[in-house]
Write an enzyme that holds these catalytic residues in place. Sequence first.
Site, mmCIF file in Angstrom:
data_model
loop_
_atom_site.group_PDB
_atom_site.id
_atom_site.type_symbol
_atom_site.label_atom_id
_atom_site.label_comp_id
_atom_site.label_asym_id
_atom_site.label_seq_id
_atom_site.Cartn_x
_atom_site.Cartn_y
_atom_site.Cartn_z
ATOM 1 N N ARG A 22 106.514 -50.045 14.548
ATOM 2 C CA ARG A 22 105.902 -50.858 13.800
ATOM 3 C C ARG A 22 106.095 -52.035 12.728
ATOM 4 N NH1 ARG A 22 101.805 -46.129 10.765
ATOM 5 N NH2 ARG A 22 103.827 -44.896 11.566
ATOM 6 N N ASP A 56 109.206 -45.162 16.529
ATOM 7 C CA ASP A 56 107.700 -46.010 15.587
ATOM 8 C C ASP A 56 108.138 -46.971 16.124
ATOM 9 O OD1 ASP A 56 105.929 -47.638 13.413
ATOM 10 O OD2 ASP A 56 106.114 -45.124 13.469
#
Length: 453
Positions: free
Chosen positions: A368, A366
């Site tokens: 983000r 990830d």
Amino acid sequence: MTEDNLIEGNLTPGNLTPGNLTPGNSALGNSALDHLIQGNPKAAKPKHIILTSHQHRGKVIPIHWGAENPSDRGPIIGSIRNLQHRNVIGTHAGSYGVYRALAVASGDLDPTHKADLTNTSPPVQIGPYPSWSDPNKIVSLDPFGAFAGSVFTGYESEGYDILPTIAITKAHINLPELKDAIAQGRITVDGKLLKSDGNLLVTKAAIDPVWYLPGIAKRLHIEETDLRRVLFQQTGGMFPELVTRPDLHVFLPPIGGSTIYIIGDEKAIVDPDKPLAVRVHDECNGSDVFGSDICTCRPYLVHGIEVCIQTAQEGGAGVIVYCRKEGRALGEVTKFLVYNARKRQEGGDRADAYFARTECVAGVQDMRFQQLMPDMLHWLGITRIDRLVSMSNMKYNAITHAGIEVVQRIAIPPELVPADAQVEIEAKKASGYYSEDEVLAAEELAQIKGRDY
Ligand SMILES: [Zn+2]
């Protein structure tokens, strides 16, 4: 040229003088670069390229990040109409700034064009809130970004070009799932917020990223100098001021922005006596727009809107924060590569290998950085969320660590999980995502299979 070379060796003010980068000296050769720089008769272009690290000719208007009022804080000046006025690194409009360059290069846009902001001001006022003057609470957007066209008019009259980084407007949205929800009695037409034809009235705000680099570094627990150096390196040396202009602390990064949809009365968002529902949703074009059934994104987004409508109809408000962080901010190319890798691995697409395939391709699961996301909630003045429509542990942790209370977390109802999305949802639950269901054991997880095409 090595990376170190690029930073420490060659890219010093002494080595790269503006004179070295005249069209004649360029590797592109006279004709190509001359055309880009000088060839357009519509645009008044300089004959020489002046490196951004050499544009500084004196003191710029300082930015006192976290100041209580905008005049003390100072304007964000990212326009390139007057290079001497700039007090930030980068340009406006995030990644779209590159299209602006194409428009100028092709002669469609006069680079001296000044935006006429008549009648562009927000139809509702958001803030200011105490969080706006807390430099620890907001570091990735300009809280005064929507006021830029009105509060810095003094600078405007002196010739400064100050552009808003936030725009607010009103709209009607219409989603077919909401009509189903009306037909099934889950939400009711009130004729004001939700019309009989399924139209939903919203207020929406578009937010461009404005990064206060010392605050971003602090948030990520790294040194600002390290942050600046790696930002410079990993953008291929796109913004030399990151390493040559330590006096500039604000960066307009070339990334996607965010959109906030407010459902109900925006004043209810900060009223402690009124309920608030929030969904923070990261872009998933394949599902959000095109209805792919490999994940739960669109059904969960629409469920979030439904909960927002219910909460607004109880006298509160709902907020959808939509972030352009496609494919966990890895991008759609990486995402589709991962889809193929998942479906072609030995044993097929399985919940127990869901995150591993992303890590194989991208190096991380990830990208983000949810630590920056609560800034948008602070911009709205939110201190408590009664209904957080999200199962993400990363989002929940980021929100609560930012000092925002979360009363209730709402998982996606099982009947809304699409056919091929069991792999995603079970893998997420097993990894710690919020759920009221039992988490599957490893052997059971391996039995959750997706389609092989
Ligand atoms: Zn998705």
